[in-house]
Design a protein around this motif. Sequence first.
Motif, mmCIF file in Angstrom:
data_model
loop_
_atom_site.group_PDB
_atom_site.id
_atom_site.type_symbol
_atom_site.label_atom_id
_atom_site.label_comp_id
_atom_site.label_asym_id
_atom_site.label_seq_id
_atom_site.Cartn_x
_atom_site.Cartn_y
_atom_site.Cartn_z
ATOM 1 N N HIS A 3 0.871 -1.310 0.168
ATOM 2 C CA HIS A 3 0.014 -0.021 -0.001
ATOM 3 C C HIS A 3 1.166 1.252 -0.029
ATOM 4 C CE1 HIS A 3 -3.137 2.846 1.218
ATOM 5 N NE2 HIS A 3 -2.280 3.227 2.267
ATOM 6 N N TYR A 4 1.972 1.237 0.794
ATOM 7 C CA TYR A 4 2.791 2.647 0.953
ATOM 8 C C TYR A 4 3.708 2.715 -0.249
ATOM 9 C CZ TYR A 4 0.791 2.233 5.718
ATOM 10 O OH TYR A 4 -0.091 2.011 6.636
ATOM 11 N N LEU A 5 4.021 1.705 -0.979
ATOM 12 C CA LEU A 5 4.858 1.580 -2.281
ATOM 13 C C LEU A 5 4.144 2.146 -3.081
ATOM 14 C CD1 LEU A 5 7.447 1.030 -3.978
ATOM 15 C CD2 LEU A 5 6.435 -1.392 -4.038
ATOM 16 N N GLY A 6 2.883 1.879 -3.337
ATOM 17 C CA GLY A 6 1.877 2.208 -4.235
ATOM 18 C C GLY A 6 1.681 3.585 -4.001
ATOM 19 N N ARG A 13 4.005 10.253 -9.591
ATOM 20 C CA ARG A 13 3.279 10.306 -10.704
ATOM 21 C C ARG A 13 3.878 9.044 -11.751
ATOM 22 N NH1 ARG A 13 3.943 16.617 -11.675
ATOM 23 N NH2 ARG A 13 2.281 17.126 -10.135
ATOM 24 N N ARG A 14 4.069 7.896 -11.081
ATOM 25 C CA ARG A 14 4.515 6.579 -11.769
ATOM 26 C C ARG A 14 3.040 5.723 -11.582
ATOM 27 N NH1 ARG A 14 9.906 4.823 -9.481
ATOM 28 N NH2 ARG A 14 9.728 3.335 -11.301
ATOM 29 N N TYR A 15 2.306 6.148 -12.567
ATOM 30 C CA TYR A 15 0.926 5.594 -12.285
ATOM 31 C C TYR A 15 0.859 4.226 -12.621
ATOM 32 C CZ TYR A 15 -0.338 10.517 -11.884
ATOM 33 O OH TYR A 15 -0.332 11.840 -11.576
ATOM 34 N N ARG A 16 1.716 3.781 -13.801
ATOM 35 C CA ARG A 16 1.572 2.338 -14.028
ATOM 36 C C ARG A 16 1.978 1.406 -13.181
ATOM 37 N NH1 ARG A 16 -0.669 2.304 -19.006
ATOM 38 N NH2 ARG A 16 -0.157 3.919 -20.643
ATOM 39 N N SER A 17 3.289 1.872 -12.364
ATOM 40 C CA SER A 17 3.812 1.022 -11.276
ATOM 41 C C SER A 17 3.208 1.056 -10.285
ATOM 42 C CB SER A 17 5.318 1.718 -11.372
ATOM 43 O OG SER A 17 6.099 1.538 -12.414
ATOM 44 N N LEU A 19 0.001 1.221 -9.875
ATOM 45 C CA LEU A 19 -1.339 0.578 -10.093
ATOM 46 C C LEU A 19 -0.934 -0.840 -9.751
ATOM 47 C CD1 LEU A 19 -4.189 0.783 -10.988
ATOM 48 C CD2 LEU A 19 -3.570 0.604 -13.191
ATOM 49 N N ALA A 20 -0.051 -1.327 -10.159
ATOM 50 C CA ALA A 20 0.492 -2.560 -9.844
ATOM 51 C C ALA A 20 0.472 -2.921 -8.391
ATOM 52 C CB ALA A 20 1.724 -2.993 -10.577
ATOM 53 N N ALA A 21 1.254 -2.089 -7.640
ATOM 54 C CA ALA A 21 1.556 -2.345 -6.314
ATOM 55 C C ALA A 21 0.003 -2.263 -5.482
ATOM 56 C CB ALA A 21 2.523 -1.427 -5.804
ATOM 57 N N LEU A 22 -0.760 -0.927 -5.975
ATOM 58 C CA LEU A 22 -2.083 -0.982 -5.173
ATOM 59 C C LEU A 22 -2.960 -1.948 -5.479
ATOM 60 C CD1 LEU A 22 -2.329 2.864 -6.167
ATOM 61 C CD2 LEU A 22 -1.845 1.959 -3.828
ATOM 62 N N GLU A 23 -3.089 -2.578 -6.722
ATOM 63 C CA GLU A 23 -3.985 -3.741 -7.161
ATOM 64 C C GLU A 23 -3.570 -4.899 -6.330
ATOM 65 O OE1 GLU A 23 -6.801 -3.992 -8.361
ATOM 66 O OE2 GLU A 23 -7.080 -2.205 -9.431
ATOM 67 N N ALA A 24 -2.298 -5.114 -6.151
ATOM 68 C CA ALA A 24 -1.673 -6.303 -5.452
ATOM 69 C C ALA A 24 -2.240 -6.196 -3.952
ATOM 70 C CB ALA A 24 -0.273 -6.624 -5.563
ATOM 71 N N HIS A 25 -2.054 -5.003 -3.339
ATOM 72 C CA HIS A 25 -2.620 -5.010 -2.016
ATOM 73 C C HIS A 25 -3.724 -5.007 -1.814
ATOM 74 C CE1 HIS A 25 -3.662 -2.554 1.513
ATOM 75 N NE2 HIS A 25 -2.570 -3.236 2.148
ATOM 76 N N ALA A 26 -4.657 -4.488 -2.557
ATOM 77 C CA ALA A 26 -5.945 -4.535 -2.688
ATOM 78 C C ALA A 26 -6.724 -5.879 -2.637
ATOM 79 C CB ALA A 26 -6.942 -3.662 -3.425
ATOM 80 N N SER A 27 -5.787 -6.776 -3.263
ATOM 81 C CA SER A 27 -6.131 -8.323 -3.358
ATOM 82 C C SER A 27 -5.835 -9.214 -2.227
ATOM 83 C CB SER A 27 -5.795 -9.051 -4.428
ATOM 84 O OG SER A 27 -4.497 -8.963 -4.597
ATOM 85 N N ARG A 28 -4.912 -8.507 -1.316
ATOM 86 C CA ARG A 28 -4.430 -9.196 0.084
ATOM 87 C C ARG A 28 -5.752 -9.540 0.843
ATOM 88 N NH1 ARG A 28 1.013 -10.110 0.671
ATOM 89 N NH2 ARG A 28 0.454 -10.463 2.899
ATOM 90 N N GLU A 45 -7.628 6.834 -8.924
ATOM 91 C CA GLU A 45 -6.718 8.048 -9.313
ATOM 92 C C GLU A 45 -5.862 7.678 -10.422
ATOM 93 O OE1 GLU A 45 -7.391 11.163 -8.435
ATOM 94 O OE2 GLU A 45 -9.086 10.684 -6.663
ATOM 95 N N CYS A 46 -4.921 6.766 -10.188
ATOM 96 C CA CYS A 46 -3.990 6.172 -11.467
ATOM 97 C C CYS A 46 -4.692 6.185 -12.659
ATOM 98 C CB CYS A 46 -3.184 5.056 -10.890
ATOM 99 S SG CYS A 46 -2.173 5.276 -9.458
#
Length: 75
Positions: A3-6, A13-17, A19-28, A45-46
């Motif tokens: 979550h914090y990395l994302g 403003r590294r939205y694609r990167s 997004l990957a971290a945020l989606e991974a966290h949200a699925s945990r 937002e991304c």
Amino acid sequence: WLHYLGRELYYERRYRSALAALEAHASRRDAYLNERSQSLCFAGECLERLGDVAAAEDAFTRAAVLDGTWRTPWL
């Protein structure tokens, strides 16, 4: 920590990167619901900034379903 990395990638403003971290966290399943919901809001937002409004809307809806006790997903 995903979550914090994302979140930091989003702020940079590294939205694609982000997004990957945020989606991974949200699925945990072992993460706190409020943090998972917040990750989905950042993901939304991304997606908005990347021009995918429909996917952003979906991310905000998923955030509200996870934790509807705060107003951010509804804005």
